[in-house]
Write a protein that holds these residues in place. Structure first.
Motif, PDB file in Angstrom:
ATOM      1  N   LEU A   1       0.870  -1.178   0.000  1.00  0.00           N
ATOM      2  CA  LEU A   1       0.000   0.000   0.000  1.00  0.00           C
ATOM      3  C   LEU A   1       0.906   1.227   0.000  1.00  0.00           C
ATOM      4  CD1 LEU A   1      -2.982   0.917   0.209  1.00  0.00           C
ATOM      5  CD2 LEU A   1      -2.658   0.998   2.694  1.00  0.00           C
ATOM      6  N   ALA A   2       0.793   2.058  -1.050  1.00  0.00           N
ATOM      7  CA  ALA A   2       1.707   3.191  -1.204  1.00  0.00           C
ATOM      8  C   ALA A   2       1.099   4.191  -2.178  1.00  0.00           C
ATOM      9  CB  ALA A   2       3.070   2.702  -1.691  1.00  0.00           C
ATOM     10  N   ASP A   3       1.939   5.012  -2.786  1.00  0.00           N
ATOM     11  CA  ASP A   3       1.489   6.024  -3.741  1.00  0.00           C
ATOM     12  C   ASP A   3       1.399   5.398  -5.129  1.00  0.00           C
ATOM     13  OD1 ASP A   3       0.731   8.391  -4.865  1.00  0.00           O
ATOM     14  OD2 ASP A   3       2.718   9.317  -4.797  1.00  0.00           O
TER      15      ASP A   3
ATOM     16  N   SER B   1       4.670   0.193  11.420  1.00  0.00           N
ATOM     17  CA  SER B   1       4.534   1.541  11.980  1.00  0.00           C
ATOM     18  C   SER B   1       5.068   2.615  11.042  1.00  0.00           C
ATOM     19  CB  SER B   1       5.268   1.632  13.326  1.00  0.00           C
ATOM     20  OG  SER B   1       4.772   0.699  14.240  1.00  0.00           O
ATOM     21  N   GLU B   2       6.254   2.378  10.487  1.00  0.00           N
ATOM     22  CA  GLU B   2       6.871   3.368   9.611  1.00  0.00           C
ATOM     23  C   GLU B   2       6.093   3.532   8.305  1.00  0.00           C
ATOM     24  OE1 GLU B   2       9.944   5.499  10.101  1.00  0.00           O
ATOM     25  OE2 GLU B   2       8.755   5.081  11.883  1.00  0.00           O
ATOM     26  N   VAL B   3       5.562   2.427   7.786  1.00  0.00           N
ATOM     27  CA  VAL B   3       4.771   2.504   6.551  1.00  0.00           C
ATOM     28  C   VAL B   3       3.448   3.206   6.817  1.00  0.00           C
ATOM     29  CG1 VAL B   3       3.573   1.165   4.777  1.00  0.00           C
ATOM     30  CG2 VAL B   3       5.826   0.432   5.584  1.00  0.00           C
ATOM     31  N   PHE B   4       2.756   2.800   7.861  1.00  0.00           N
ATOM     32  CA  PHE B   4       1.430   3.336   8.146  1.00  0.00           C
ATOM     33  C   PHE B   4       1.467   4.839   8.427  1.00  0.00           C
ATOM     34  CE2 PHE B   4      -2.517   3.037  11.072  1.00  0.00           C
ATOM     35  CZ  PHE B   4      -3.360   3.317  10.006  1.00  0.00           C
ATOM     36  N   SER B   5       2.407   5.270   9.244  1.00  0.00           N
ATOM     37  CA  SER B   5       2.438   6.676   9.661  1.00  0.00           C
ATOM     38  C   SER B   5       2.857   7.611   8.537  1.00  0.00           C
ATOM     39  CB  SER B   5       3.363   6.849  10.858  1.00  0.00           C
ATOM     40  OG  SER B   5       4.680   6.453  10.543  1.00  0.00           O
TER      41      SER B   5
ATOM     42  N   PHE C   1      -4.798   5.865   0.866  1.00  0.00           N
ATOM     43  CA  PHE C   1      -6.139   5.789   1.457  1.00  0.00           C
ATOM     44  C   PHE C   1      -7.214   5.896   0.372  1.00  0.00           C
ATOM     45  CE2 PHE C   1      -3.428   7.380   4.911  1.00  0.00           C
ATOM     46  CZ  PHE C   1      -3.635   6.367   5.825  1.00  0.00           C
ATOM     47  N   GLU C   2      -6.935   6.678  -0.670  1.00  0.00           N
ATOM     48  CA  GLU C   2      -7.870   6.755  -1.792  1.00  0.00           C
ATOM     49  C   GLU C   2      -8.020   5.391  -2.470  1.00  0.00           C
ATOM     50  OE1 GLU C   2      -7.039  11.438  -3.010  1.00  0.00           O
ATOM     51  OE2 GLU C   2      -6.011   9.816  -4.070  1.00  0.00           O
ATOM     52  N   GLU C   3      -6.930   4.616  -2.518  1.00  0.00           N
ATOM     53  CA  GLU C   3      -6.983   3.276  -3.080  1.00  0.00           C
ATOM     54  C   GLU C   3      -7.872   2.358  -2.241  1.00  0.00           C
ATOM     55  OE1 GLU C   3      -5.411   1.517  -6.038  1.00  0.00           O
ATOM     56  OE2 GLU C   3      -6.135   3.551  -6.343  1.00  0.00           O
TER      57      GLU C   3
END
Length: 220
Positions: A122-124, A144-148, A155-157
């Motif tokens: 999950l990313a850009d 934690s590092e990915v989520f924050s 989130f749009e995805e």
């Protein structure tokens, strides 16, 4: 739960937990670390007393009290399938897993916990998932590092692949949800009418002594 493990096992669990949540790592480095611990990941989570997967399953069961066997779910940050295992115990059967670590997914495959295994992060970026596929999307204890540091696009995805009227549930430690960038991105989608925060719950000592937060969004 921790009382069933030796002091040496507890020390190893603590070391592995710190290894996985170290700050400042990029996505590739984080995925490699999860690859390294995949075979002992379930034991690590048991040692630190991680109840995030069980909490998510219980929350889903409270939200969907009927026809659980017809509900379609995407489990983001699926890992070895701990959340799927708990969901299946409560009658949820149609679950796909999204996970960037191939080694973690291999462990989930051994337990036959997903219908589709999607090795992606999950990313850009746009996920290889059709619009309006799922009734529910869950994000359980994403790194934690990915989520924050997730961009708004991520989130749009989640919204894009969720059916209108469906739900997106995310749980993690309280300090993650308190980070300014994450709070701003979550609020941004609500301000633009993409989702609505239906409920927010708090659970003390959810894992390793941390307080857990759960956000439940309804997709509009």
């Amino acid at each position: 739960m921790e009382g069933t493990f030796t002091d040496e096992e507890k020390e190893e669990g603590d070391r592995c937990f710190k290894f996985l949540v170290e700050k400042g790592l990029d996505n590739d480095a984080i995925v490699k670390r999860f690859d390294c611990v995949a075979e002992k990941y379930d034991k690590i989570q048991a040692i630190i007393g991680n109840d995030l997967p069980m909490w998510m399953a219980e929350s889903l069961a409270a939200l969907y009290t009927h026809s659980r066997n017809t509900v379609s779910i995407l489990d983001v940050a699926a890992g070895t399938g701990l959340a799927s295992c708990e969901m299946r115990k409560r009658g949820f059967l149609h679950i796909d897993g999204l996970e960037p670590s191939e080694k973690m997914l291999e462990q989930a495959k051994k337990k036959n916990l997903y219908e589709r295994y999607i090795c992606d992060i999950l990313a850009d970026k746009t996920l290889d998932i059709t619009d309006d596929t799922y009734n529910i999307v869950t994000v359980v204890g994403l790194s934690s590092e990915v989520f924050s540091t997730l961009p708004t696009k991520a989130f749009e995805e989640l919204v894009r692949v969720t059916k209108s009227g469906g739900h997106i549930l995310m749980n993690h430690f309280d300090y993650i949800f308190q980070r300014d960038d994450l709070r701003a991105n979550l609020a941004s989608l609500e301000d633009r009418g993409q989702w609505k925060l239906e409920d927010k719950q708090i659970k003390p000592d959810i894992a390793h002594g941390f307080t857990g937060h759960l956000h439940i969004y309804k997709v509009l």
